[in-house]
Design a protein around this motif. Sequence first.
Motif, PDB file in Angstrom:
ATOM      1  N   HIS A   1       1.147  -1.477   0.182  1.00 44.53           N
ATOM      2  CA  HIS A   1       0.057  -0.195   0.374  1.00 44.53           C
ATOM      3  C   HIS A   1       0.948   1.505   0.030  1.00 44.53           C
ATOM      4  O   HIS A   1       2.242   1.267   0.303  1.00 44.53           O
ATOM      5  N   PRO A   2       0.331   2.157  -0.394  1.00 45.27           N
ATOM      6  CA  PRO A   2      -0.925   2.613  -0.534  1.00 45.27           C
ATOM      7  C   PRO A   2      -1.042   1.579  -2.318  1.00 45.27           C
ATOM      8  O   PRO A   2      -0.987   2.526  -3.117  1.00 45.27           O
TER       9      PRO A   2
ATOM     10  N   GLU B   1      -3.709   2.883  -4.971  1.00 48.58           N
ATOM     11  CA  GLU B   1      -4.472   4.532  -5.537  1.00 48.58           C
ATOM     12  C   GLU B   1      -3.291   4.734  -6.294  1.00 48.58           C
ATOM     13  O   GLU B   1      -3.164   5.140  -7.529  1.00 48.58           O
TER      14      GLU B   1
ATOM     15  N   THR C   1      -2.904  -1.786   8.180  1.00 49.21           N
ATOM     16  CA  THR C   1      -3.571  -0.881   7.719  1.00 49.21           C
ATOM     17  C   THR C   1      -2.345  -1.199   8.941  1.00 49.21           C
ATOM     18  O   THR C   1      -2.321   0.880   9.354  1.00 49.21           O
TER      19      THR C   1
ATOM     20  N   TRP D   1     -10.248  -0.303   7.443  1.00 54.74           N
ATOM     21  CA  TRP D   1     -10.716   0.505   6.147  1.00 54.74           C
ATOM     22  C   TRP D   1      -9.548   0.052   5.015  1.00 54.74           C
ATOM     23  O   TRP D   1      -9.261   0.285   3.646  1.00 54.74           O
TER      24      TRP D   1
ATOM     25  N   THR E   1      -9.082  -0.890  -0.062  1.00 52.21           N
ATOM     26  CA  THR E   1      -9.968  -0.819   1.073  1.00 52.21           C
ATOM     27  C   THR E   1     -11.415  -0.816   1.168  1.00 52.21           C
ATOM     28  O   THR E   1     -12.804  -0.403   2.244  1.00 52.21           O
TER      29      THR E   1
ATOM     30  N   THR F   1     -15.383   8.367  -2.020  1.00 47.87           N
ATOM     31  CA  THR F   1     -14.615   8.410  -0.372  1.00 47.87           C
ATOM     32  C   THR F   1     -15.810   7.338   1.146  1.00 47.87           C
ATOM     33  O   THR F   1     -16.511   6.688  -0.255  1.00 47.87           O
TER      34      THR F   1
ATOM     35  N   GLU G   1     -15.970   8.036   4.038  1.00 46.11           N
ATOM     36  CA  GLU G   1     -15.351   9.213   4.611  1.00 46.11           C
ATOM     37  C   GLU G   1     -16.918   8.337   6.011  1.00 46.11           C
ATOM     38  O   GLU G   1     -16.442   8.746   6.682  1.00 46.11           O
TER      39      GLU G   1
ATOM     40  N   TYR H   1      -8.878   8.155   7.483  1.00 50.93           N
ATOM     41  CA  TYR H   1      -9.321   6.593   6.598  1.00 50.93           C
ATOM     42  C   TYR H   1     -10.205   6.295   5.806  1.00 50.93           C
ATOM     43  O   TYR H   1      -9.816   6.405   4.668  1.00 50.93           O
TER      44      TYR H   1
ATOM     45  N   LYS I   1     -11.092   8.797   4.128  1.00 50.60           N
ATOM     46  CA  LYS I   1     -11.404  10.349   3.009  1.00 50.60           C
ATOM     47  C   LYS I   1     -10.468   9.660   1.988  1.00 50.60           C
ATOM     48  O   LYS I   1     -10.690  10.183   0.643  1.00 50.60           O
ATOM     49  N   ARG I   2      -9.687   8.284   2.262  1.00 53.06           N
ATOM     50  CA  ARG I   2      -9.520   7.529   0.878  1.00 53.06           C
ATOM     51  C   ARG I   2      -9.966   7.151   0.333  1.00 53.06           C
ATOM     52  O   ARG I   2     -11.709   6.419   0.636  1.00 53.06           O
TER      53      ARG I   2
END
Length: 841
Positions: free
Chosen positions: A606-607, A609, A648, A659, A692, A795, A797, A804, A806-807
């Motif tokens: 990770h991450p 994205e 995590t 998450w 996620t 997100t 959220e 967390y 917001k990813r």
Amino acid sequence: MQSLRLRRFIPCVCAFLWLSAAFATSAEIRVIYPEFEPDIDGKEVDWIYGDYLMKNDQISVTIAAPIATRDANLTIRGIGASILDLTLNHPSNDQFSAFIPTAARYQFHDPSQVQIGRDGDAVFWQCRSSKSLAGDGTTATVRYRLVDGNAFVETTVWIEGDAAETVQAFDGVRADRSFAMEQSGSAAYCSDAFFRQTIGFKSPIGTEPPQWKNGRPAELHYSDQHVQRGDGMTTWTVLLYPATSPIDLLAVAEGSHRSPAMHTFEVPLQIPGGDHHAAVRRAKISLLSKTDSENADSTRFTLQTDDQGIAHARLVPGEYVVSHTAIGNTPFVLIVKSSDQPQTIRLGTSSPSGFTATVTDGDGNPIPAKATVYAADGDHPDFGPDSARTFVKNCVYAVHGQLHCPLDPGTYEIHFSRGPEYNSVTRQIQVGKETMTELSVQLDRVVDTRGWVSTELHSHSSPSGDNTSDQYGRVENLLCEQLEFAPCTEHNRISSYAPHLQQMQLSHLMATCTGMELTGNPLPANHQNAFPLHHHPHTQNGGGPRVDPNPVVQIERLAMWDGGSDKLVQMNHPNLHQIYGDLDVDGTPDKGFRGMIKWMDVIEVHPLETIFQDIASKPPNVREMRIPLFQWMQLLNQGYRIPGVVNTDAHYNHHGSGWLRNWFASSTDDPAAISTDEMIRQAEAGHIVMSTGPFLSVVGTSKTGETQAIPGDDLATDDGQVNVQVTVQCPNWLDVNRVALFINGRRSEEHDYTRKNSPELFADSDSVVKFDATITVQLDADAHLIVATIGEGMTMEKVMGEQYGKRPPIAVSNPIFVDVDGNGFQTNGDELGLPLPKSPH
């Protein structure tokens, strides 16, 4: 000056000697071993066999054995001769990390220098240092002395040698995270209000308090009035008082050495439904001497109750104005007259306001669930710090599906969730004064993950030593996020989640095993997880290996631990650029730590994205090369078939775990039947999808045979054509809008599908199945195929919290390895445009 000299006539005492007298207040000292274990509670208890216990009827003290290998945890190392546990006996509640004599300027590594014994009405423990880190020829001796019936332990340090009179007088204190360092009267103290422990430090001479100097450890400095110097010696004495709170400390440190009576305060917050409710009885109790109640400048002391609504404090006899406040309850005020006898003081309450809820699955069975509570206006409720259990910040973990949640009057939005296989349910409620709203919540398991189980392979709590999170709270977090397999992986200590699951009576809902993260220097290269490992409770490192400054040696040691037993070795948050061939990260190729690679079963990548970022055309500086997923794909292209995982690395309990997760292929969907051995095999095979939240299914087929390939598998094709069936499922609080195929680590422009350019492939937002299509890929040569999906601009959220959540929702598969020429899969050596360093050796 003779009075400063050590009492050298005191004889050494046999290591297993038990010293006690016949009367109730008698102090005792002994070595800790299996037949004689301390009865000490608290989340910071660190004693092991071979340490020492000093105890009387008031307090308990554990002293670390003076040996070179004695570490308390990851961040408290070489701790011989330090006090590790210090607490009142009633209530027993150790939250303190360490008192370090001389602040570790001297090493105490020679057990032959220990003397223990009885000296009149006291027992003592003392040890002479084996090394001065200053190299100035001085030595230090520390003595701990506990008098019958006293509520403090006396600590004396002697520095001897030609340079002794120039040595500064200070000790070290590790009281982490939520402790505040204060002074009052003649005492300095550190106090953790929420976890209800205060430690006082007072010199028996002089009227000034010792002074704090920030650091790790914090330094406790003594003034000239506290210190005696002369005749080649410097010495100081400090009294250590364990207490429940500053007012409790005041009663004993500023009054008689003998303890005043302990008073118990009870706040009977009404909780219906028995023990299985997630309920908080926490309240703050304020105490003010009645004689000072009309003085606005008078000091008002606060007690924090525990989760059962209980607080303790010793009080100087007199009258007090006592009030308490609790979320969802009207403040209450009472005049209390304390005496020199123990008392139980029951404080009244109003009818509470808030909500109760029962959370069930589609069949009506209660299930673990998380409730995240948001205020419509103003600050969200704050039930307790991020290191707490059950009620954590604005989250409630209800492991039995029932919760009783107090709230102040107002409007709230509550998100009930159980991880990404379940829909979430949102309820908006108006809370009135002294009114409890009853809610029934059904969470439907809508994502079909049959044949796969969710895993978290890397998380932490207080035993790790780099955080103060309640380990019970970590297990609550894991259960309520529906993690089905989670080994215990504390830093440098083998530990276990099993006792917490047994206490909850929920062992059938989460498989676990004992393991550890071995964390050494240099960082970040020298972090590795391993499980299962044999747990030896109350031994150094829980029976686990020690760190090594050479990461290659360390990972091999870990892999071969327990006689080379079968285990999964995971490389944590790696700098693969450094490991592969740039040891000092200077941009010049060298040997790196490449010998580590052969011991890695899986690598954290990770991450996630970053797989969609164009890193090759915008390469980072070599010192910023920690892009694990990109470098992992580079390794795959070099022929290293090491599966990727995500975790995590949670250190705190507020949305800490959950998450990020992996789905492992599994022969069973029942957590009670999950085998650790099978989890290892599936991980080593790369049968892993990383996420996620979205559940991504990838199945490859070809005309060559009837065998289906899942991530991690090999797939043969005679004509170069591969069909990849891709399915993405999401609950109602997640969505995706892009699915892409990566061939040898490069995104395929032909197979990059978005909701905008291929709307026919994506379902609407109400559908659980967001994408379901067969991608036909034509290959000219062997290649590995990775599928990734993401919700760009989206997100998580509200369900996963502001930090967390917001990813973006994202999932990435491990590769399927396609053999085109019939000679078995062969790597193509592609560098993805940003080469790994090539070792000149």
